[in-house]
Design an enzyme around this catalytic site. Structure first.
Site, PDB file in Angstrom:
ATOM      1  N   ALA A  65       0.859  -1.179   0.000  1.00  0.00           N
ATOM      2  CA  ALA A  65       0.000   0.000   0.000  1.00  0.00           C
ATOM      3  C   ALA A  65       0.900   1.235   0.000  1.00  0.00           C
ATOM      4  O   ALA A  65       2.075   1.163   0.382  1.00  0.00           O
ATOM      5  CB  ALA A  65      -0.906  -0.024   1.232  1.00  0.00           C
ATOM      6  N   GLY A 109       0.618  -5.052   1.042  1.00  0.00           N
ATOM      7  CA  GLY A 109      -0.612  -5.127   0.250  1.00  0.00           C
ATOM      8  C   GLY A 109      -0.396  -5.768  -1.116  1.00  0.00           C
ATOM      9  O   GLY A 109      -1.326  -6.329  -1.691  1.00  0.00           O
ATOM     10  N   GLU A 112      -0.657  -9.364  -0.473  1.00  0.00           N
ATOM     11  CA  GLU A 112      -2.073  -9.647  -0.167  1.00  0.00           C
ATOM     12  C   GLU A 112      -2.921  -9.612  -1.435  1.00  0.00           C
ATOM     13  O   GLU A 112      -3.818 -10.446  -1.618  1.00  0.00           O
ATOM     14  CB  GLU A 112      -2.588  -8.638   0.864  1.00  0.00           C
ATOM     15  CG  GLU A 112      -1.948  -8.861   2.231  1.00  0.00           C
ATOM     16  CD  GLU A 112      -2.215  -7.723   3.207  1.00  0.00           C
ATOM     17  OE1 GLU A 112      -2.036  -6.546   2.813  1.00  0.00           O
ATOM     18  OE2 GLU A 112      -2.609  -7.997   4.352  1.00  0.00           O
ATOM     19  N   GLU A 132       4.932  -5.190   7.076  1.00  0.00           N
ATOM     20  CA  GLU A 132       4.197  -4.114   7.762  1.00  0.00           C
ATOM     21  C   GLU A 132       4.728  -3.839   9.156  1.00  0.00           C
ATOM     22  O   GLU A 132       4.716  -2.706   9.639  1.00  0.00           O
ATOM     23  CB  GLU A 132       2.704  -4.459   7.855  1.00  0.00           C
ATOM     24  CG  GLU A 132       1.928  -4.343   6.554  1.00  0.00           C
ATOM     25  CD  GLU A 132       1.930  -5.600   5.716  1.00  0.00           C
ATOM     26  OE1 GLU A 132       2.791  -6.486   5.929  1.00  0.00           O
ATOM     27  OE2 GLU A 132       1.071  -5.705   4.824  1.00  0.00           O
TER      28      GLU A 132
HETATM   29  N1  CO8 Z   1       4.600   3.122  -0.855  1.00  0.00           N
HETATM   30  C1  CO8 Z   1       4.988   4.275  -1.443  1.00  0.00           C
HETATM   31  N2  CO8 Z   1       6.124   4.408  -2.152  1.00  0.00           N
HETATM   32  C2  CO8 Z   1       6.912   3.325  -2.269  1.00  0.00           C
HETATM   33  C3  CO8 Z   1       6.566   2.082  -1.692  1.00  0.00           C
HETATM   34  C4  CO8 Z   1       5.343   2.003  -0.968  1.00  0.00           C
HETATM   35  N3  CO8 Z   1       4.894   0.867  -0.419  1.00  0.00           N
HETATM   36  N4  CO8 Z   1       7.549   1.205  -1.960  1.00  0.00           N
HETATM   37  C5  CO8 Z   1       8.460   1.855  -2.705  1.00  0.00           C
HETATM   38  N5  CO8 Z   1       8.086   3.136  -2.895  1.00  0.00           N
HETATM   39  C6  CO8 Z   1       8.786   4.176  -3.617  1.00  0.00           C
HETATM   40  C7  CO8 Z   1      10.004   4.676  -2.856  1.00  0.00           C
HETATM   41  O1  CO8 Z   1       9.638   5.630  -1.898  1.00  0.00           O
HETATM   42  C8  CO8 Z   1      10.844   5.229  -3.979  1.00  0.00           C
HETATM   43  O2  CO8 Z   1      10.342   6.493  -4.339  1.00  0.00           O
HETATM   44  P1  CO8 Z   1      11.369   7.730  -4.598  1.00  0.00           P
HETATM   45  O3  CO8 Z   1      12.201   7.296  -5.762  1.00  0.00           O
HETATM   46  O4  CO8 Z   1      10.451   8.876  -4.892  1.00  0.00           O
HETATM   47  O5  CO8 Z   1      12.172   7.878  -3.359  1.00  0.00           O
HETATM   48  C9  CO8 Z   1      10.554   4.313  -5.156  1.00  0.00           C
HETATM   49  O6  CO8 Z   1       9.329   3.648  -4.829  1.00  0.00           O
HETATM   50  C10 CO8 Z   1      11.623   3.255  -5.337  1.00  0.00           C
HETATM   51  O7  CO8 Z   1      11.795   2.590  -4.104  1.00  0.00           O
HETATM   52  P2  CO8 Z   1      13.230   2.368  -3.437  1.00  0.00           P
HETATM   53  O8  CO8 Z   1      14.159   3.481  -3.811  1.00  0.00           O
HETATM   54  O9  CO8 Z   1      13.010   2.129  -1.973  1.00  0.00           O
HETATM   55  O10 CO8 Z   1      13.699   1.033  -4.186  1.00  0.00           O
HETATM   56  P3  CO8 Z   1      14.692  -0.066  -3.651  1.00  0.00           P
HETATM   57  O11 CO8 Z   1      14.968  -0.953  -4.819  1.00  0.00           O
HETATM   58  O12 CO8 Z   1      15.837   0.521  -2.941  1.00  0.00           O
HETATM   59  O13 CO8 Z   1      13.843  -0.884  -2.544  1.00  0.00           O
HETATM   60  C11 CO8 Z   1      11.891  -2.000  -1.691  1.00  0.00           C
HETATM   61  C12 CO8 Z   1      12.713  -1.612  -2.947  1.00  0.00           C
HETATM   62  C13 CO8 Z   1      12.673  -3.008  -0.850  1.00  0.00           C
HETATM   63  C14 CO8 Z   1      10.615  -2.651  -2.190  1.00  0.00           C
HETATM   64  C15 CO8 Z   1      11.579  -0.733  -0.857  1.00  0.00           C
HETATM   65  O14 CO8 Z   1      11.036   0.260  -1.727  1.00  0.00           O
HETATM   66  C16 CO8 Z   1      10.598  -0.957   0.253  1.00  0.00           C
HETATM   67  O15 CO8 Z   1      10.958  -1.503   1.293  1.00  0.00           O
HETATM   68  N6  CO8 Z   1       9.338  -0.498   0.046  1.00  0.00           N
HETATM   69  C17 CO8 Z   1       8.310  -0.576   1.081  1.00  0.00           C
HETATM   70  C18 CO8 Z   1       7.809  -1.992   1.238  1.00  0.00           C
HETATM   71  C19 CO8 Z   1       6.761  -2.037   2.330  1.00  0.00           C
HETATM   72  O16 CO8 Z   1       6.998  -1.744   3.478  1.00  0.00           O
HETATM   73  N7  CO8 Z   1       5.540  -2.453   1.957  1.00  0.00           N
HETATM   74  C20 CO8 Z   1       4.417  -2.547   2.870  1.00  0.00           C
HETATM   75  C21 CO8 Z   1       3.626  -1.269   2.832  1.00  0.00           C
HETATM   76  S1  CO8 Z   1       2.353  -1.210   4.051  1.00  0.00           S
HETATM   77  C22 CO8 Z   1       1.141  -2.147   3.380  1.00  0.00           C
HETATM   78  O17 CO8 Z   1       1.215  -2.651   2.274  1.00  0.00           O
HETATM   79  C23 CO8 Z   1      -0.063  -2.322   4.221  1.00  0.00           C
HETATM   80  C24 CO8 Z   1      -1.153  -3.020   3.437  1.00  0.00           C
HETATM   81  C25 CO8 Z   1      -2.469  -2.750   4.065  1.00  0.00           C
HETATM   82  C26 CO8 Z   1      -3.551  -2.963   3.049  1.00  0.00           C
HETATM   83  C27 CO8 Z   1      -4.873  -2.685   3.635  1.00  0.00           C
HETATM   84  C28 CO8 Z   1      -5.926  -2.656   2.560  1.00  0.00           C
HETATM   85  C29 CO8 Z   1      -7.166  -3.417   2.919  1.00  0.00           C
END
Ligand code: CO8
Length: 258
Positions: A65, A109, A112, A132
């Site tokens: 998400a 998400g 999921e 998360e």
């Molecule tokens: N949300 C928003 N932006 C994101 C997300 C995200 N989940 N993941 C990556 N991005 C963005 C980064 O901020 C970055 O943006 P920018 O270039 O502007 O800084 C761009 O994507 C590229 O990401 P990275 O530079 O971090 O790329 P890396 O290759 O270094 O890392 C990763 C990749 C490991 C995937 C890393 O981006 C990461 O850890 N992302 C977050 C993963 C995460 O924590 N996901 C869980 C989110 S919470 C959730 O999903 C709750 C679900 C609830 C659902 C409920 C509905 C019913």
């Protein structure tokens, strides 16, 4: 219909939806989820479509998400406004099969969403996780419920509590994904599988989906009874007559979906 966060294509009888927010690794915001729900419902209502695929990019199916969009929400925002969660269950209401074709990250998400699909075909680059806990939240779209049903309680606890990622090989061993393919063949393999399904009798496809899903919601005895009722009903269809006649006549069946 013009979409901003997804791409929609038709390949024969298959509806292909590509999540398309590359700058944010396909992070799932409310707008994207609204569009995804609309596209799925539109394919579901289209008589010329027999199966759907949701896919992402080479780097990410979806990295979760949208954290930026969620970061400042209060409890009352998410509870009263039903933000983030409001449109996820639409995916489950679709009656035709939906395949998740996953390359790269399927996190939070994103994992999921893949699990809400009927089965997952993974590229050898796929990485699944429920990180998360590192954000000070817990999974919110079924991660704590579908993951243990899919990969066992032990692995689900491990993934949700440690936030570690599972690679494609481990995901296949654990039963999270149905098959693993080389990354540059992912779309081709997913389209081939979806085309096989789309050429089957649609009522049978829908009944199988309904019956297998029932296995997760009921006892074995009730599930078997449910399956038997649907099985009996197949003998009221022209497709059953055609399918069995074609076997006897040693030719391919031509199903009419009736
Ligand atoms: N949300 C928003 N932006 C994101 C997300 C995200 N989940 N993941 C990556 N991005 C963005 C980064 O901020 C970055 O943006 P920018 O270039 O502007 O800084 C761009 O994507 C590229 O990401 P990275 O530079 O971090 O790329 P890396 O290759 O270094 O890392 C990763 C990749 C490991 C995937 C890393 O981006 C990461 O850890 N992302 C977050 C993963 C995460 O924590 N996901 C869980 C989110 S919470 C959730 O999903 C709750 C679900 C609830 C659902 C409920 C509905 C019913």
């Amino acid at each position: 219909m013009q979409y901003e966060n997804i791409l929609v294509e038709i390949h024969g009888k298959v509806g292909l939806i590509t999540l398309n927010r590359p700058a944010a690794l396909n992070a799932l915001n409310d707008k994207l989820m609204d569009e995804l729900g609309l596209a799925l419902q539109s394919f579901d209502a289209d008589d010329d479509i027999g199966c759907m695929i949701i896919t992402g990019s080479d780097k990410a199916f979806a990295a979760g998400a949208d954290i930026g969009a969620m970061a400042t929400y209060s409890y009352m925002d998410v509870y009263k406004g039903d933000y983030i969660t409001r449109n996820w269950e639409q995916i489950r209401s679709v009656r035709k099969p939906v395949i998740a074709a996953v390359a790269g990250y399927a996190l939070g998400g994103g994992c999921e969403l893949a699990m809400m699909c009927d089965f997952i075909i993974a590229a050898d680059t796929a990485k699944f996780g429920q990180p998360e806990i590192k954000l000070g939240i817990i999974p919110g779209a079924g991660g704590t419920q579908r993951l243990p049903r899919s990969v066992s309680k032990s692995k689900a606890m491990d993934m949700c509590l440690t936030a570690r990622m599972m690679d494609a090989a481990e995901a296949e061993r654990a039963g999270l994904v149905s098959r693993v393919v080389v990354a540059d063949k992912l779309q081709e393999e997913a389209l081939a599988a979806a085309t096989v399904i789309a050429n089957m009798s649609l009522p049978m496809v829908m009944m199988i989906k309904e019956s297998i899903n029932r296995a997760y919601e009921t006892t074995l005895a009730e599930g078997v009874q449910f399956e038997r009722r649907l099985f009996h009903s197949t003998f009221a269809t022209e497709d059953q007559k055609e399918g069995m006649r074609a076997f006897v006549e040693k030719r391919a069946a031509k199903f009419k979906n009736v």
